[in-house]
Design an enzyme around this catalytic site. Sequence first.
Site, PDB file in Angstrom:
ATOM      1  N   GLY A 163      69.096  20.589  24.182  1.00 57.66           N
ATOM      2  CA  GLY A 163      68.653  21.974  23.988  1.00 57.66           C
ATOM      3  C   GLY A 163      67.399  21.965  23.123  1.00 57.66           C
ATOM      4  N   ARG A 164      67.191  23.104  22.451  1.00 53.17           N
ATOM      5  CA  ARG A 164      65.960  23.243  21.653  1.00 53.17           C
ATOM      6  C   ARG A 164      65.773  22.103  20.648  1.00 53.17           C
ATOM      7  NH1 ARG A 164      67.050  29.210  21.703  1.00 53.17           N
ATOM      8  NH2 ARG A 164      68.883  28.585  20.536  1.00 53.17           N
ATOM      9  N   THR A 244      73.458  15.474  13.342  1.00 51.46           N
ATOM     10  CA  THR A 244      73.065  16.700  12.631  1.00 51.46           C
ATOM     11  C   THR A 244      73.663  17.917  13.349  1.00 51.46           C
ATOM     12  OG1 THR A 244      71.003  16.805  13.897  1.00 51.46           O
ATOM     13  CG2 THR A 244      70.864  15.815  11.702  1.00 51.46           C
ATOM     14  N   SER A 245      74.679  17.675  14.211  1.00 52.64           N
ATOM     15  CA  SER A 245      75.221  18.802  14.985  1.00 52.64           C
ATOM     16  C   SER A 245      76.414  19.417  14.250  1.00 52.64           C
ATOM     17  CB  SER A 245      75.573  18.353  16.402  1.00 52.64           C
ATOM     18  OG  SER A 245      76.574  17.359  16.401  1.00 52.64           O
ATOM     19  N   ARG A 246      77.624  18.945  14.534  1.00 54.22           N
ATOM     20  CA  ARG A 246      78.812  19.368  13.812  1.00 54.22           C
ATOM     21  C   ARG A 246      79.698  18.134  13.620  1.00 54.22           C
ATOM     22  NH1 ARG A 246      76.331  23.270  12.456  1.00 54.22           N
ATOM     23  NH2 ARG A 246      76.855  25.459  12.856  1.00 54.22           N
ATOM     24  N   GLU A 275      84.123  19.363   5.946  1.00 52.31           N
ATOM     25  CA  GLU A 275      83.034  19.540   4.985  1.00 52.31           C
ATOM     26  C   GLU A 275      83.588  20.330   3.804  1.00 52.31           C
ATOM     27  OE1 GLU A 275      79.505  21.130   6.773  1.00 52.31           O
ATOM     28  OE2 GLU A 275      79.394  19.475   8.192  1.00 52.31           O
ATOM     29  N   HIS A 294      74.956  18.563   4.819  1.00 50.67           N
ATOM     30  CA  HIS A 294      74.649  19.622   5.797  1.00 50.67           C
ATOM     31  C   HIS A 294      73.379  20.390   5.391  1.00 50.67           C
ATOM     32  CE1 HIS A 294      76.694  22.291   9.057  1.00 50.67           C
ATOM     33  NE2 HIS A 294      75.370  22.339   9.163  1.00 50.67           N
ATOM     34  N   ALA A 296      70.300  20.107   7.201  1.00 53.25           N
ATOM     35  CA  ALA A 296      69.260  19.965   8.234  1.00 53.25           C
ATOM     36  C   ALA A 296      68.303  21.162   8.279  1.00 53.25           C
ATOM     37  CB  ALA A 296      69.894  19.734   9.593  1.00 53.25           C
TER      38      ALA A 296
HETATM   39  C1  DGY Z   1      73.354  26.083  11.787  1.00 48.36           C
HETATM   40  O1  DGY Z   1      72.551  27.014  11.642  1.00 48.36           O
HETATM   41  O2  DGY Z   1      74.205  26.087  12.675  1.00 48.36           O
HETATM   42  C2  DGY Z   1      73.234  24.924  10.853  1.00 48.36           C
HETATM   43  O3  DGY Z   1      74.264  24.028  10.944  1.00 48.36           O
HETATM   44  C3  DGY Z   1      73.018  25.372   9.424  1.00 48.36           C
HETATM   45  O4  DGY Z   1      71.745  25.901   9.369  1.00 48.36           O
END
Ligand code: DGY
Length: 334
Positions: A163-164, A244-246, A275, A294, A296
Amino acid sequence: MSGPREGERPRVFVARQIPAEGLDVVTAASAADVWEDELPPPREELLRRIAGCEGVLTLLTDRVDDEFLDAAGPALKVVSNYAVGFDNVDVPACTRRGIPVGNTPGVLTETTADLAWALLMASARRVAEGDRYVRAGRWRTWGPQLLLGGDVHGATLGIIGFGRIGQAVARRAAGFGMTVLYWDRVAGSPELERELNATYADFDELLAQCDLVTLHVSLNDETRHLIDGAALARMKPSAVLVNTSRGPVVDQAALAEALANRTIAAAGLDVTDPEPIQMDDPLLRLDNCLVVPHIASASYATRGKMAEMAAANLLAGLGGERLPNPVNPEVYER
Ligand code: DGY
């Protein structure tokens, strides 16, 4: 429970102190109850404070479900989530009650891609480990074999979720002369692939071929533990994994085992499960695992823009207008 009275400013609960770019707008337009603590409101307190509110501005640490919606009551017109991800929100439950949910897409794409790159480079080149080595007073001389890592330039980068944010990560790879493979549920268009110099790969093939693998899928039933023991076993022993997702996209116990056994070389995590990560988690005992809390999207500019967007969603919902960024636009089709 008390609802709004005619002529009164709408009652709103804001679940944390978001940047002033958004908070000032919200407090100017509503009777806002802002949770001031650094930690999220405890569940009981959250449910108590939202009773009778017309709008709630939530964070990814606040669970929005039927219990939450019952506690808020019939006055609730909008839930504005201060994040692009919304796995903390039971969206169908909101939709059933006709409540639009807003998020903050777009503004954090580049900032998140920057951090994914920071983790890719830091993990491959053992930056955090090097820093710990220096601070521990262990740096005695230049060493021909000291803290060797994998090259980033010229490597094969695997992007899972295109995605983006995944695309923004791919765009940055051009400067490093990399081969870029990506996997998603559906392949991108030939134009996009040409523009980003990226090639669609089968999931297993991507894992087997890539030196660096970075995760950019949203969390849902299909992606929970997408990276499990079997997936890690397919990766190269020299490979680096970045998330950096979940957190739950990775089976964290399997990752700890893979890092300890050198099934893969290193991991860089911005997100964990749960978390915050528990201090006795085996990952924290491993030198080849880098963990940040967390962050990012945590640049001044981006968090400010997220606040503006969350405020715009909230205010639109309070005014009965379509949210600028609804995640459940189907509420408007009823
Ligand atoms: C989101 O926006 O989903 C990030 O994990 C935190 O900015």
